[in-house]
Design a protein around this motif. Structure first.
Motif, PDB file in Angstrom:
ATOM      1  N   LEU A 190       0.838  -1.201   0.000  1.00  0.00           N
ATOM      2  CA  LEU A 190       0.000   0.000   0.000  1.00  0.00           C
ATOM      3  C   LEU A 190       0.874   1.253   0.000  1.00  0.00           C
ATOM      4  CD1 LEU A 190      -2.918   0.994   0.060  1.00  0.00           C
ATOM      5  CD2 LEU A 190      -2.827   0.965   2.542  1.00  0.00           C
ATOM      6  N   LEU A 191       1.925   1.236   0.836  1.00  0.00           N
ATOM      7  CA  LEU A 191       2.850   2.379   0.868  1.00  0.00           C
ATOM      8  C   LEU A 191       3.501   2.578  -0.502  1.00  0.00           C
ATOM      9  CD1 LEU A 191       4.734   2.107   4.273  1.00  0.00           C
ATOM     10  CD2 LEU A 191       3.168   3.902   3.488  1.00  0.00           C
ATOM     11  N   ALA A 192       3.953   1.461  -1.097  1.00  0.00           N
ATOM     12  CA  ALA A 192       4.624   1.569  -2.392  1.00  0.00           C
ATOM     13  C   ALA A 192       3.667   2.091  -3.460  1.00  0.00           C
ATOM     14  CB  ALA A 192       5.188   0.211  -2.807  1.00  0.00           C
ATOM     15  N   ALA A 193       2.387   1.648  -3.384  1.00  0.00           N
ATOM     16  CA  ALA A 193       1.410   2.117  -4.367  1.00  0.00           C
ATOM     17  C   ALA A 193       1.194   3.616  -4.230  1.00  0.00           C
ATOM     18  CB  ALA A 193       0.094   1.365  -4.189  1.00  0.00           C
ATOM     19  N   MET A 194       1.077   4.092  -2.963  1.00  0.00           N
ATOM     20  CA  MET A 194       0.903   5.522  -2.752  1.00  0.00           C
ATOM     21  C   MET A 194       2.136   6.274  -3.241  1.00  0.00           C
ATOM     22  SD  MET A 194      -2.078   5.919  -1.636  1.00  0.00           S
ATOM     23  CE  MET A 194      -2.677   4.476  -2.462  1.00  0.00           C
ATOM     24  N   GLY A 195       3.308   5.667  -3.019  1.00  0.00           N
ATOM     25  CA  GLY A 195       4.545   6.275  -3.506  1.00  0.00           C
ATOM     26  C   GLY A 195       4.551   6.373  -5.022  1.00  0.00           C
ATOM     27  N   LYS A 196       4.119   5.289  -5.672  1.00  0.00           N
ATOM     28  CA  LYS A 196       4.110   5.278  -7.130  1.00  0.00           C
ATOM     29  C   LYS A 196       3.175   6.344  -7.685  1.00  0.00           C
ATOM     30  CE  LYS A 196       5.346   1.143  -9.643  1.00  0.00           C
ATOM     31  NZ  LYS A 196       4.966  -0.114 -10.252  1.00  0.00           N
ATOM     32  N   LEU A 197       2.080   6.612  -6.924  1.00  0.00           N
ATOM     33  CA  LEU A 197       1.095   7.578  -7.418  1.00  0.00           C
ATOM     34  C   LEU A 197       1.477   9.014  -7.083  1.00  0.00           C
ATOM     35  CD1 LEU A 197      -2.072   5.566  -6.412  1.00  0.00           C
ATOM     36  CD2 LEU A 197      -1.514   6.246  -8.746  1.00  0.00           C
ATOM     37  N   PHE A 198       2.026   9.236  -5.868  1.00  0.00           N
ATOM     38  CA  PHE A 198       2.144  10.621  -5.407  1.00  0.00           C
ATOM     39  C   PHE A 198       3.559  11.074  -5.075  1.00  0.00           C
ATOM     40  CE2 PHE A 198      -2.040   9.047  -3.871  1.00  0.00           C
ATOM     41  CZ  PHE A 198      -2.791   9.696  -4.839  1.00  0.00           C
ATOM     42  N   ALA A 199       4.534  10.162  -4.984  1.00  0.00           N
ATOM     43  CA  ALA A 199       5.861  10.582  -4.542  1.00  0.00           C
ATOM     44  C   ALA A 199       6.521  11.452  -5.611  1.00  0.00           C
ATOM     45  CB  ALA A 199       6.718   9.351  -4.263  1.00  0.00           C
ATOM     46  N   PRO A 200       7.531  12.239  -5.206  1.00  0.00           N
ATOM     47  CA  PRO A 200       8.289  12.979  -6.206  1.00  0.00           C
ATOM     48  C   PRO A 200       9.016  12.016  -7.138  1.00  0.00           C
ATOM     49  CG  PRO A 200       9.189  13.306  -3.993  1.00  0.00           C
ATOM     50  CD  PRO A 200       7.924  12.546  -3.849  1.00  0.00           C
ATOM     51  N   ARG A 201       9.484  12.577  -8.241  1.00  0.00           N
ATOM     52  CA  ARG A 201      10.006  11.779  -9.339  1.00  0.00           C
ATOM     53  C   ARG A 201      11.030  10.727  -8.918  1.00  0.00           C
ATOM     54  NH1 ARG A 201      10.836  14.577 -14.909  1.00  0.00           N
ATOM     55  NH2 ARG A 201      10.934  12.720 -16.193  1.00  0.00           N
TER      56      ARG A 201
END
Lengths: 231, 240
Positions: free
Chosen positions: A34-45
């Protein structure tokens, strides 16, 4: 029922450990995924790139190789690096921890894809309506987006769980006494390999059946409050 | 770098074995999957039951258990197998590896094929029937080409999984990539380098295959507008 010559309890013990490893790894995979998915969607480049590299790597390498890399490879690497500094370390990882760690690492990558797809499947109007009602981002995610994501994610997560349960058999290679390993011990001491590996297969089929039943119930629960199209 | 220079030939030998096992098991598995899928869709109850039981067993148990069941388990029937002259095959780890991988992938492939056949719009099959095509011709000219087109992305993912699944044969002493890595790592205590190089080789094989699979996919869908094309091979999650 074939004669298990008193080794039945060994198989049951193994089954319990298999379930324990599978549940622990699944919980880990759900959290990290779940964390990785949120990262993939919203994290900086840069963050997105790192997560993308992680999922690409994990999905292209066999589970067995990753397990051996972590269980045998990482300790020898640390020892060699330590030896470079003149330290004489002897290090080994507990098979239980190595198994759960490896399965978490692998299946988090698959869970990440499931969560990402589920998030993208939500109509944006849901989010906009929540903001319009004055809910902040955290509450919107927890109360509006996550429950609806679960409905889209459950079939995929059920699939991840089924594959993960079967992958736990690989941990027998590093001598963790789970179902496969105990079946192997019984097979060797009774010289009846077919009987015991077949018994192990039946136990895995039992887990599969119960999981299918559980998944159907969970999916019905997650879809509560949605209208079903009837044909 | 020394490690790579010294051991690369052995690893490439292992890679060749991995490719052989993956390619042969996928081809034979595909050949077995077609009758399985047709049996599953057949009107005969017995055919459906056999196919369903086969698929349930091979999809519901770990590949490692199947491999042990065939390789070690056959020893329990040694005299019977000897009597019919099959023991020489079951004694050979390479044969058992290929047999297990084939039976396993056949189960998954038949499900992909079944899904693809069921996804063909009914009108197309009705049109074929209206044109007076016989059952076999319907299958050969209409159903299979459409099923291949619809099922290809899922099948490509299955092949990717199969390439990775071949690594298990190292456990029964076959010297594929993983087998070589285990031997080299244990000899020189260079486990990290050995399994790291093995991982890179698998990555190369998997992504080289996916590159080719996407080109085939583009060809299969060349007549469709972008929006109606199925999901790309290798995109997203787990298909098994």
């Amino acid at each position: 029922m074939p004669d298990l010559q008193g080794y039945g309890w060994l198989l049951i013990d193994g089954l319990m450990l298999t379930l324990g490893v599978a549940v622990a790894s699944m919980i880990g995979a759900l959290g990290v995924g779940l964390l990785a998915a949120m990262g993939k969607l919203f994290a900086p480049r840069a963050g997105r790139f790192l997560i993308e590299a992680y999922t690409t790597f994990v999905r292209g390498v066999p589970e067995l190789v990753l397990l051996l890399l972590i269980y045998y490879g990482v300790p020898t690497l640390i020892q060699n690096v330590a030896a470079g500094f003149g330290l004489d370390w002897s290090l080994s990882i507990n098979p239980f921890a190595a198994g759960i760690g490896t399965l978490t690492l692998i299946y988090a990558a698959f869970a990440c894809e499931v969560f990402r797809a589920a998030y993208l499947a939500l109509p944006p109007g849901q989010r906009e309506a929540a903001y319009a009602l004055g809910l902040n981002r955290g509450i919107t995610f927890r109360k509006v987006e996550l429950p609806q994501m679960m409905r889209h994610a459950l079939p995929g997560l059920g699939n991840v769980w089924m594959v993960l349960v079967k992958a736990t058999a690989l941990i027998s290679i590093i001598q963790l006494p789970e179902l496969m390993r105990n079946a192997d011990i019984a097979a060797r001491s009774t010289r009846q390999p077919f009987t015991f590996f077949f018994a192990a297969c039946l136990l895995y089929l039992g887990i599969t059946l119960v999981s299918m039943w559980g998944q159907a119930r969970l999916e019905r629960w997650a879809a509560r409050g949605t209208l079903e199209a009837r044909s | 770098m020394d490690f790579v220079n010294e051991n690369l030939p052995r690893f490439l030998g292992g890679a060749w074995l991995t490719v052989q096992l993956a390619a042969m098991s996928c081809l034979m598995g595909l050949a077995l999957a077609l009758p399985l899928a047709l049996a599953r869709l057949s009107a005969r109850r017995a055919a459906r039951a056999v196919s369903t039981a086969y698929v349930f067993f091979f999809r519901g148990t770990p590949l490692l258990a199947q491999l042990f069941l065939i390789y070690y388990g056959s020893g329990q029937f040694r005299h019977a197998l000897d009597a019919v002259g099959l023991w020489t095959f079951f004694r050979d780890p390479w044969f058992c590896a290929l047999l297990t991988l084939t039976l396993n992938t056949a189960a998954y492939t038949s499900e992909i094929l079944r899904g693809a056949i069921q996804a063909i719009p009914k009108g197309e099959v009705e049109a074929a029937r209206a044109l007076g095509l016989t059952g076999w011709m319907q299958l050969r000219l209409i159903v299979l080409p459409r099923a291949i087109q619809i099922g290809w992305p899922a099948y490509a993912n299955e092949v990717v999984y199969q390439i990775q699944a071949t690594s298990l044969v190292s456990i029964i002493t076959v010297m594929d990539i993983t087998g070589v890595a285990r031997a080299v790592g244990a000899r020189d205590f260079t486990f990290f380098e050995a399994f790291g190089l093995a991982a890179l080789l698998y990555l190369c094989l998997v992504y080289a295959f996916l590159f080719g699979a996407r080109r085939i996919e583009a060809r299969l869908n060349a007549h469709l507008p972008q929006a109606r094309r199925p999901r790309a091979a290798g995109a997203g999650g787990l298909t098994r």
